[in-house]
Design a protein around this motif. Structure first.
Motif, PDB file in Angstrom:
ATOM      1  N   LEU A 181       5.837   5.554  10.435  1.00 54.34           N
ATOM      2  CA  LEU A 181       5.459   6.916  10.800  1.00 54.34           C
ATOM      3  C   LEU A 181       5.830   7.907   9.695  1.00 54.34           C
ATOM      4  N   ALA A 182       6.908   7.628   8.949  1.00 54.19           N
ATOM      5  CA  ALA A 182       7.393   8.604   7.958  1.00 54.19           C
ATOM      6  C   ALA A 182       6.793   8.396   6.572  1.00 54.19           C
ATOM      7  N   ALA A 211       0.827  -1.218   0.000  1.00 55.36           N
ATOM      8  CA  ALA A 211       0.000   0.000   0.000  1.00 55.36           C
ATOM      9  C   ALA A 211       0.857   1.262   0.000  1.00 55.36           C
ATOM     10  N   LEU A 212       1.883   1.297   0.814  1.00 52.80           N
ATOM     11  CA  LEU A 212       2.600   2.579   0.930  1.00 52.80           C
ATOM     12  C   LEU A 212       3.536   2.835  -0.244  1.00 52.80           C
ATOM     13  N   LEU A 243      -7.808  -3.873  20.438  1.00 50.36           N
ATOM     14  CA  LEU A 243      -7.101  -3.704  19.163  1.00 50.36           C
ATOM     15  C   LEU A 243      -7.751  -2.584  18.370  1.00 50.36           C
ATOM     16  N   TRP A 244      -7.006  -1.504  18.182  1.00 56.90           N
ATOM     17  CA  TRP A 244      -7.543  -0.374  17.403  1.00 56.90           C
ATOM     18  C   TRP A 244      -7.131  -0.535  15.942  1.00 56.90           C
ATOM     19  N   ASN A 245      -7.931   0.036  15.062  1.00 57.43           N
ATOM     20  CA  ASN A 245      -7.693  -0.036  13.621  1.00 57.43           C
ATOM     21  C   ASN A 245      -7.595   1.365  13.036  1.00 57.43           C
ATOM     22  N   GLY A 246      -7.063   1.462  11.819  1.00 54.97           N
ATOM     23  CA  GLY A 246      -6.964   2.766  11.170  1.00 54.97           C
ATOM     24  C   GLY A 246      -6.806   2.655   9.669  1.00 54.97           C
ATOM     25  N   LEU A 247      -6.934   3.817   9.003  1.00 57.77           N
ATOM     26  CA  LEU A 247      -6.679   3.914   7.563  1.00 57.77           C
ATOM     27  C   LEU A 247      -5.581   4.942   7.333  1.00 57.77           C
ATOM     28  N   TRP A 248      -4.678   4.620   6.442  1.00 59.31           N
ATOM     29  CA  TRP A 248      -3.581   5.516   6.062  1.00 59.31           C
ATOM     30  C   TRP A 248      -3.474   5.542   4.545  1.00 59.31           C
ATOM     31  N   GLY A 267      -2.830  10.552  13.609  1.00 56.06           N
ATOM     32  CA  GLY A 267      -1.383  10.810  13.569  1.00 56.06           C
ATOM     33  C   GLY A 267      -0.787  10.843  14.971  1.00 56.06           C
ATOM     34  N   ALA A 268      -1.453  11.571  15.865  1.00 52.91           N
ATOM     35  CA  ALA A 268      -0.947  11.698  17.243  1.00 52.91           C
ATOM     36  C   ALA A 268      -1.034  10.359  17.966  1.00 52.91           C
TER      37      ALA A 268
END
Ligand code: MLT
Length: 322
Positions: free
Chosen positions: A108-109, A76-77, A246-251, A300-301
């Motif tokens: 993170l970068a 993905a990245l 368990l937390w999830n996220g989208l980037w 982000g934080a």
């Protein structure tokens, strides 16, 4: 000359502006780093279905598995930062793996945050034929089967693996981890009695618990799950402090235009406010973050804070990649 430059500048900004304004003009891919049918896949599909309504383009779920999810995140990245490839992940794939695998990227970068997603506690489950009716009896059985008992995971660094290592450390017992490409195939083997336990995301095991195909012992939270009030908490079941959500996220890939990120974020916020979507998520035992937690900056934080918290712990635990 000056007018030419200005014209060029206007054109570029116009086009860039226009691009973001017309985004999306084609289907969007969400890369899920685990097998289809699992908790990450299910959450991505529920959101993708609803985001389609807001953004007018379909969402393709691409399951790219392996190495605790680190292969899918890499896929993905490395995509173009144009908003058409989204990285789905969680504490394991977007934090733990950086402390376990020799990754060719930096979580993170190399990623821009889009939005924090619903989270869920873990649940300790076993095959139905395992001779234990309570968490205490399960721990006794694990003690009697030290080193032989098998625990299914989605690979080193995955949520089910981190939770498994955490349980091992808390009860001071070793069991064999059996890695799968996701907890969907692990759960299939648990129902079939091929493996003994999983410390699974509640959303993944919920259906099999309800149909009585597996046995649930405790929820890794301080409060019971509204979706399964009959399952005790770890504190009630005699393993106080075994808390893990368990937390999830989208980037998106670093450099994706801010207006595109805002559009994606707004589409998720709208989906999470949709009563039908909320009901489906709650039925699975998922908890929706507060509204002020649903901004790209908030993810982000949170991401940075979780990395700072977990990297030393995971490095100290000397978890080896599979
Ligand atoms: C999955 O979708 O299979 C899970 O997220 C895997 C895990 O982290 O345990």
């Amino acid at each position: 000359m000056r007018t030419l430059l200005l014209a060029a500048l206007l054109t570029v900004t116009g086009v860039a502006g226009a691009g973001a304004q017309t985004y999306p003009t084609k289907p969007i891919t969400i890369v899920v780093p685990f097998a289809a049918g699992g908790p990450s896949d299910a959450l991505a599909r529920i959101l993708g279905d609803r985001m389609k309504t807001t953004l007018g383009q379909s969402f393709i779920i691409e399951n790219v598995t392996g190495a605790g999810g680190s292969i899918g995140v890499g896929r993905a990245l490395r995509a173009a930062p144009d908003g058409y490839t989204i990285s789905f992940g969680h504490l394991g794939t977007h934090v733990a793996n950086q402390a376990i695998y020799p990754l060719q990227y930096d979580m993170l970068a190399d990623l821009d945050p889009v939005v924090l997603l619903p989270s869920n506690p873990m649940v300790v489950v076993s095959r139905n034929t395992l001779p234990a009716k309570s968490l205490q009896e399960l721990i006794t059985w694990l003690r009697a089967n030290q080193g032989k008992a098998t625990a299914g995971t989605a690979g080193a660094g995955s949520g089910s693996h981190i939770a498994g290592v955490y349980l091992q450390n808390l009860i001071g017992l070793q069991f064999q981890f059996v890695p799968y490409r996701g907890t969907a195939p692990a759960l299939t083997d648990l129902v079939a009695g091929q493996i003994d336990i999983i410390v699974d995301q509640a959303s993944n095991s919920m259906q099999q618990i309800r149909t009585g195909n597996i046995r649930a012992y405790a929820i890794t939270d301080r409060k019971r799950l509204a979706a399964a009030p009959e399952i005790p908490t770890v504190d009630e079941a005699g393993l106080p402090g075994f808390h893990m959500t368990l937390w999830n996220g989208l980037w998106v890939p670093k450099g994706t235009p801010k207006d595109v990120v805002s559009k994606l974020n707004a589409a998720v916020v709208e989906a999470l406010a949709d009563p039908a979507v909320k009901q489906r998520l709650t039925d699975l035992g998922l908890e929706i973050p507060e509204r002020d937690q649903l901004t790209p900056e908030a993810l982000g934080a949170w991401h940075k804070a979780e990395a700072a918290k977990w990297w030393p712990v995971i490095k100290a635990a000397n978890v080896k990649p599979e």
